[in-house]
Enzyme design. Structure first.
Site, mmCIF file in Angstrom:
data_model
loop_
_atom_site.group_PDB
_atom_site.id
_atom_site.type_symbol
_atom_site.label_atom_id
_atom_site.label_comp_id
_atom_site.label_asym_id
_atom_site.label_seq_id
_atom_site.Cartn_x
_atom_site.Cartn_y
_atom_site.Cartn_z
ATOM 1 N N ALA A 70 -0.435 36.909 -10.042
ATOM 2 C CA ALA A 70 0.811 36.152 -9.956
ATOM 3 C C ALA A 70 1.756 36.824 -8.974
ATOM 4 O O ALA A 70 1.711 38.038 -8.781
ATOM 5 C CB ALA A 70 1.475 36.053 -11.332
ATOM 6 N N ASP A 71 2.608 36.016 -8.349
ATOM 7 C CA ASP A 71 3.617 36.551 -7.446
ATOM 8 C C ASP A 71 4.844 35.653 -7.498
ATOM 9 O O ASP A 71 4.717 34.432 -7.529
ATOM 10 C CB ASP A 71 3.094 36.624 -6.009
ATOM 11 C CG ASP A 71 4.008 37.455 -5.126
ATOM 12 O OD1 ASP A 71 3.903 38.697 -5.179
ATOM 13 O OD2 ASP A 71 4.837 36.873 -4.409
ATOM 14 N N THR A 72 6.029 36.257 -7.535
ATOM 15 C CA THR A 72 7.282 35.509 -7.652
ATOM 16 C C THR A 72 8.210 35.837 -6.493
ATOM 17 O O THR A 72 8.369 37.001 -6.134
ATOM 18 C CB THR A 72 7.995 35.861 -8.982
ATOM 19 O OG1 THR A 72 7.123 35.593 -10.075
ATOM 20 C CG2 THR A 72 9.272 35.032 -9.153
#
Length: 199
Positions: A70-72
């Site tokens: 995941a990456d935000t």
């Protein structure tokens, strides 16, 4: 029958906590991939690509299992705000977000080790931030809370006082769109709330 192996390719304590809330057993393996990205990409493409790079790097080190990456990122008026490099950078970001709406994008990637199925997806949430005085920004930055967070704030912490409104998935802003992840895990045969207690 072998229990399915789920691996979270992130060292984020927030993502770990959110995934644990689904009642699944999983391991954590942090991927040390380069998090630079091509200029000109759409924010939704960037977060999916970075999430995929993280998941793929860990999957390549395993013989079996499913890896979640995941990456935000935070985007304000077309400008991408990552994690602050120092205190002044954190203050600059918060000043930019003050009194405005911005978008938070989290890309997710699920990669089966051994060349199996791969899924990429993205969740977007609109966040409205109150007008913040320079004194309030300085006081918040001095707590240290913003320093490891995209956009220099954590919605689940003290900065919750700055956020009167959001449109979309709250957990996406924390760092993992839990409902979306649960939907995709089901496609790989994972059932929620099946973790063995005490194990």
């Amino acid at each position: 029958m072998q229990e399915k192996l789920l691996v979270l390719a992130s060292g984020s304590p927030r993502r770990k906590e959110l995934l644990a809330g689904l009642g699944l057993s999983f391991e954590v393996k942090v991927s040390e991939v380069d998090e630079t990205f091509e200029l000109g990409l759409d924010p939704t493409e960037i977060v999916q690509e970075l999430a995929y790079k993280k998941a793929k790097a860990v999957a390549n080190s395993l013989s079996h299992g499913l890896v979640l990456g995941a990456d935000t990122i935070v985007v304000s008026e077309g400008v991408i705000l990552g994690k602050p490099v120092d205190v002044e950078d954190a203050k600059r970001m918060l000043s930019k977000l003050s009194g405005r709406a911005h978008m938070v994008y989290t890309g997710i990637a699920l990669v089966e080790a051994g060349g199996g199925m791969e899924i990429r997806d993205v969740s977007a949430t609109k966040v409205v931030m109150k007008e913040l005085s320079p004194e309030l920004i300085s006081g918040y930055v001095a707590t240290g809370d913003p320093m490891d967070k995209a956009g220099s704030y954590g919605i689940q912490g003290a900065a919750s006082a700055f956020i009167p409104e959001i449109q979309g998935d709250y957990f996406n802003v924390v760092g993992l769109p839990v409902s979306l992840v649960a939907d995709h895990l089901a496609r790989f045969g994972f059932e929620l709330f099946t973790a063995k207690k005490g194990g």
